[in-house]
Scaffold this active site. Structure first.
Site, PDB file in Angstrom:
ATOM      1  N   LYS A  24     -12.926  -4.387  -3.902  1.00 40.65           N
ATOM      2  CA  LYS A  24     -12.083  -3.381  -4.556  1.00 40.65           C
ATOM      3  C   LYS A  24     -10.827  -3.133  -3.729  1.00 40.65           C
ATOM      4  O   LYS A  24      -9.715  -2.996  -4.263  1.00 40.65           O
ATOM      5  CB  LYS A  24     -12.875  -2.084  -4.705  1.00 40.65           C
ATOM      6  N   TYR A  39       2.680   4.221  20.784  1.00 46.48           N
ATOM      7  CA  TYR A  39       1.680   5.163  21.290  1.00 46.48           C
ATOM      8  C   TYR A  39       2.365   6.151  22.229  1.00 46.48           C
ATOM      9  O   TYR A  39       3.307   6.824  21.833  1.00 46.48           O
ATOM     10  CB  TYR A  39       0.522   4.398  21.944  1.00 46.48           C
TER      11      TYR A  39
END
Length: 755
Positions: free
Chosen positions: A97, A42
Site C-alpha cells: 500500500k 542535525y
C-alpha cells in the site's frame, strides 16, 4: 475473454526477497556528504527549524516531510481475503500500500503494524502519532472495530483519517455508478439498489450513495442471513440497523427482482443467472468480490445483453480499483494541509473520475491497452494507468476541501497546482505497464532461444503464467526439465513447449530456406545443416521466419554482436538494411532513448538521420512525443571540430526528408536535457528536454548507457532492435529474469518493427 494471470508462490517470494527484502527504502532528499551538510541536517543547524515549529506549529509542513507523509496502519485482522493472520503477517500488504501511494501520487508512506486487537489501544497509539504524519490510512482492520477506530480518530485528530477498505471502494463504486446511470438514462434518486455484503466496504458504499441522493428505502442491504429489513433482530448491529429498509423482500433473490443496480462486496457465485434475469431493464451489476466476482461478465451478459458490468479484476472491463481513489484523495488533502477527508471531498473525487471517463482517452492510454477506449458500457471508469489522474483528481479534491473549510492552506493558483502535479509523476512505471498490457493483448507465441539458461527458463515460465502468451523454449527436453526442477519450477515443464531440431517436422524447410540465402556466401549444404540444426539462435530465427512463432528473444548467454551476426544468416539486420539498436534509459522519473547501441559502428550523417527516425518511432511506440538531439562535445558549431561535423549535418539530412518530429543539434548532453542550459540557445528548435539522444558512434552509446547503469543505478531496457522484418530482441548477457521478460514484451508489442 478474460486472460487470467497465474502467480506462483516462488515468484511471489522472490519478488519480495530480491534485490533486497521488502518493497521500499528511505532515501535522503538533502545533501549528506560533508561536515557542513551534517551540521545543517542535525546539530547545531536543526535547532533553527525546531524553534520555528515550536513558535508556529503550522510551519512543520514547510520544514519537515509531514505534509507529504501518510501512515498506513493495520493490525492484520482482515488481511485481503485471508482473514485474521495478525499484525506481522499484514506487513507485506501494508508495504505494498505504501509503494502504491508513491507510485500513483508521489505521496510518501510508511507502514505501521500494531500488534493488538483492542480498538482502544489502536486509537491511543495512532492518535499519539499525529505530529509525525499528514494523514492516516487505516487498512485491513476487521468490522466492527474499523468503524469505531476510524470514527474516534476522526474526532480527536486534526489530520485526515481514512479507512480505505470502506471509503476507497465506495468512491470508485460511486464514480462508476454515476456513469452507468448516465448511459442508462436513470437517476440515482429513482433507482432500486441492492447491496450484498454488509461489511465495511458495503456499508460505506451505501452511505456515500445515499449522501449523493439515493433514497433510503430504495437501497436494500443483504448479508449472509438475507435482507436487512426494519424489525430484523438476528445478526444485527448499529451499523447494519442504520440501513435497514422497509421492504417485504427477505432473500437476495427477492431483493434482486426489479432492481436497477446490484453492488457486490461478498463472495464468488453469490449472484445467479436467474437473479440477473429478474432485474430491471439495463441493469447495472458491480460484482466486486475478489479474486472472483459474484458473477462474471460472461455469465451476466449471457442472460442480459443490456447489462453494464464492473468487477474488481484487471482482466475485465470496468475495474473497480481502489488505486483510482486513495492516492489522489490523499494527494489533494495533503496539498491543502487538510484537517480531514470529508464526504464532499469523496464525492468530488467520484465525480471527477466519472467526468474523466467521459473525455477522449489519450493515445498513450489506448496504446497501453491495445485498443481505443471510449465512454460507453465497457468503459465507465478510467483505467488505473491513465496519466491524467494525477492532475485531474487531486485539484477536485482540494477544491472541495477548501470549499468545506477543512483546508489549513488553500491553493490560490489551481492551474499552477495542476501543472505541478504533472511534474511529480515518474513515467517509468506507466511505460512498462503499457508495454505489458499491450503484450498481454497480443498473446504472442514467444520464442525463447536459450533454453539451457535458468534465467531464460524462469522468464519463459513467467511469460506463460502471466497470461502474456505461449512460451516456446528452444532446448533439449531433459535439460529444460532438469533446470526447471533445480529452480523450484518442476511443474512448469508440462506447461512450456520445448522445441529443437530433433522434434520439429520443419527442419528440411528451414535448411532449404537457409541454403537459398547463404549459398553464395561461401556456405555449402553441410554448413547450412549444422547452422540450422545445432545453433539455437539460427534455429530460433528460422522458426520466426517461417511463422512458427510471433517474436523472439535471445542474447542472455552470448555477446550481442555475435548473436546479431547469427541472426543475419536468416534476416536482413545489418546497418545497410536499416537496422538500428535503441536503448531506453530510465532514471529518477526521466526516460531517454539512446541510439545506436547495437548496429552502427561509426555512422555517417545519413546513418545518424536513420537512427533518429528509428528512435522517434520507438519513442512514439512507448507513448512519448519524440524530441531528438544530435549529441556532441560541441554545441551549434562551437568548438569547431571535424569529429562534430557529421552531428552538425545530420539535422540538415532530416530537413530534406521532412520528418514529423522535433530535432536539433549538434549539442552537448546538458543542453539537450537541462532546460536552463537550453534556454541559452533561444533559437533551438526543441520545445523541451530531448528524449531521443543520437550519439556519434556505438562505443560512445555503449559507454553512456553502461555508465548510467553502473554509477546512477538507471533501469536499462534494450538495445531494442528496430528496422527488422520480424520482432527480434537481443538481451545483454547480464540480464535478469525481469530484463528478459521486458525484452520479450517489447518483441510482442512489435516495437520498432518494419511495417
Amino acid at each position: 475473454m478474460s486472460i487470467k494471470t497465474r502467480i506462483t508462490p516462488e515468484e511471489a517470494l522472490a519478488y519480495h526477497l530480491d534485490p533486497t527484502p521488502g518493497k521500499y527504502e528511505i532515501v535522503a532528499t538533502t545533501p549528506m556528504a560533508t561536515q557542513r551538510d551534517l551540521s545543517l541536517a542535525y546539530s547545531p543547524g536543526v535547532a533553527v527549524p525546531v524553534q520555528a515549529i515550536a513558535d508556529r506549529p503550522e510551519t512543520a509542513y514547510d520544514y519537515t516531510v509531514k505534509g507529504n507523509m501518510v501512515a498506513v496502519i493495520s493490525n492484520g485482522t482482515a488481511i485481503l481475503g485471508m482473514g485474521n493472520l495478525g499484525a506481522l503477517a499484514s506487513k507485506p500488504v501494508m508495504e505494498g500500500k505504501a509503494v502504491l501511494f508513491k507510485r500513483f501520487a508521489d505521496v510518501n508512506a510508511i507502514d505501521i503494524e500494531l500488534d493488538t486487537e483492542d480498538a482502544e489501544e489502536i486509537i491511543k497509539a495512532v492518535s499519539l502519532m499525529g505530529p509525525t504524519f499528514g494523514g492516516i490510512n487505516l487498512e485491513d482492520i476487521k468490522a466492527p472495530e474499523c468503524f469505531i477506530i476510524e470514527q474516534r480518530l476522526k474526532e480527536i485528530m486534526d489530520i485526515p483519517v481514512f479507512h480505505d477498505d470502506q471509503h476507497g471502494t465506495a468512491v470508485i463504486c460511486a464514480a462508476g455508478l454515476i456513469n452507468a446511470l448516465e448511459i442508462t438514462g436513470k437517476k440515482i434518486e429513482d433507482v432500486k439498489i441492492v447491496l450484498n455484503g454488509a461489511g465495511a466496504a458495503g456499508i460505506a458504499c451505501l452511505e456515500l450513495l445515499k449522501s449523493m441522493g439515493a433514497r433510503h428505502d430504495n437501497c436494500i442491504m443483504c448479508d449472509t442471513k438475507g435482507v436487512i429489513y426494519q424489525g430484523r433482530t438476528e445478526g444485527m448491529n448499529q451499523w447494519k440497523s442504520a440501513h435497514a429498509a422497509r421492504t417485504e423482500a427477505r432473500t437476495l433473490d427477492d431483493a434482486m427482482k426489479g432492481a436497477d443496480v446490484f453492488l457486490g462486496v461478498s463472495a464468488k457465485g453469490a449472484v445467479t443467472a436467474d437473479m440477473v434475469a429478474s432485474m430491471a431493464d439495463n441493469p447495472v451489476i458491480f460484482a466486486m468480490a475478489n479474486p472472483d466476482p459474484e458473477i462474471t461478465p460472461e455469465e451476466a451478459h449471457a442472460v442480459r445483453a443490456d447489462a453494464i458490468v464492473a468487477t474488481g479484476r484487471s482482466d475485465y472491463p470496468n475495474q473497480v480499483n481502489n488505486v483510482l481513489g486513495f492516492p489522489y484523495l490523499f494527494r489533494g488533502a495533503l496539498d491543502i494541509h487538510a484537517r480531514a477527508i470529508n464526504d464532499e471531498m469523496k464525492i468530488a473525487c467520484a465525480r471527477a473520475l466519472a467526468e474523466l471517463a467521459r473525455e477522449d482517452v489519450p493515445d498513450e492510454v489506448a496504446m497501453a491497452y491495445g485498443r481505443k477506449l471510449s465512454f460507453g458500457r465497457d468503459y465507465i471508469i478510467p483505467t488505473p494507468f491513465d496519466p491524467r489522474l494525477i492532475y485531474v483528481i487531486p485539484p477536485a479534491v482540494a477544491k472541495a476541501g477548501m470549499d468545506t473549510g477543512v483546508a489549513r492552506r488553500p491553493i490560490i493558483d489551481m492551474a499552477g497546482y495542476a501543472q505541478s502535479l504533472r511534474a511529480r509523476m515518474d513515467p517509468t512505471a506507466s511505460i512498462l505497464q503499457g508495454i505489458h498490457a499491450r503484450a498481454k493483448r497480443a498473446q504472442a507465441r514467444m520464442i525463447f532461444a536459450e533454453g539451457d539458461d535458468p534465467r531464460v527458463l524462469r522468464a519463459a515460465v513467467a511469460w506463460q503464467r502471466a497470461g502474456l502468451g505461449q512460451a516456446l523454449v528452444v532446448g533439449r527436453e531433459a535439460d529444460v526439465k532438469e533446470k526447471l526442477e533445480a529452480a523450484g519450477l518442476g511443474d512448469a515443464s508440462r506447461e512450456l513447449q520445448v522445441v529443437n531440431a530433433a522434434n520439429t517436422r520443419h527442419l528440411d524447410a528451414y535448411r532449404d530456406f537457409l541454403y537459398r540465402r547463404l549459398q553464395r556466401q561461401g556456405l555449402d549444404r553441410e554448413d547450412v545443416h549444422k547452422l540450422a540444426s545445432r545453433d539455437r539462435h539460427v534455429f530460433s530465427a528460422l522458426m520466426l521466419a517461417h511463422g512458427h512463432g510471433d517474436g523472439m528473444v535471445t542474447g542472455a548467454t552470448r555477446k550481442s554482436a555475435h548473436v546479431l551476426e547469427l541472426i543475419n544468416h536468416v534476416f536482413d539486420a545489418q546497418a545497410s538494411d536499416g537496422a538500428v539498436g535503441i536503448t531506453a534509459v530510465l532514471h529518477k522519473g526521466k526516460i531517454v532513448l539512446i541510439g545506436d547501441t547495437l548496429v552502427h559502428e561509426w555512422p555517417d550523417e545519413h546513418d545518424l538521420a536513420n537512427i533518429a527516425e528509428r528512435g522517434a518511432q520507438v519513442a512514439r511506440g512507448l507513448g512519448l512525443e519524440p524530441r531528438v538531439a544530435f549529441l556532441s562535445f560541441s554545441t551549434f558549431g562551437y568548438p569547431v571540430s571535424e569529429r562534430a561535423t557529421k552531428m552538425h549535418i545530420a539535422p540538415q539530412v532530416l530537413d530534406a526528408r521532412g520528418v514529423d518530429f522535433e530535432y536539433d543539434g549538434e549539442m552537448t548532453v546538458d543542453v539537450a536535457l537541462n532546460p536552463q542550459q537550453m534556454a541559452h540557445y533561444p533559437f533551438c528548435r526543441l520545445t523541451g528536454p530531448a528524449n531521443v539522444l543520437v550519439v556519434p558512434a556505438r562505443h560512445s552509446a555503449s559507454i553512456s548507457v553502461k555508465l548510467m547503469q553502473e554509477m546512477a543505478g538507471a533501469t536499462v531496457i534494450g538495445p531494442i532492435l528496430t528496422g527488422v522484418e520480424k520482432p527480434i530482441q537481443i538481451c545483454s548477457t547480464n540480464s535478469t529474469v525481469n530484463d528478459i521478460l521486458n525484452m520479450a514484451t517489447i518483441a510482442a508489442c512489435r516495437l520498432g518493427q518494419l511495417g
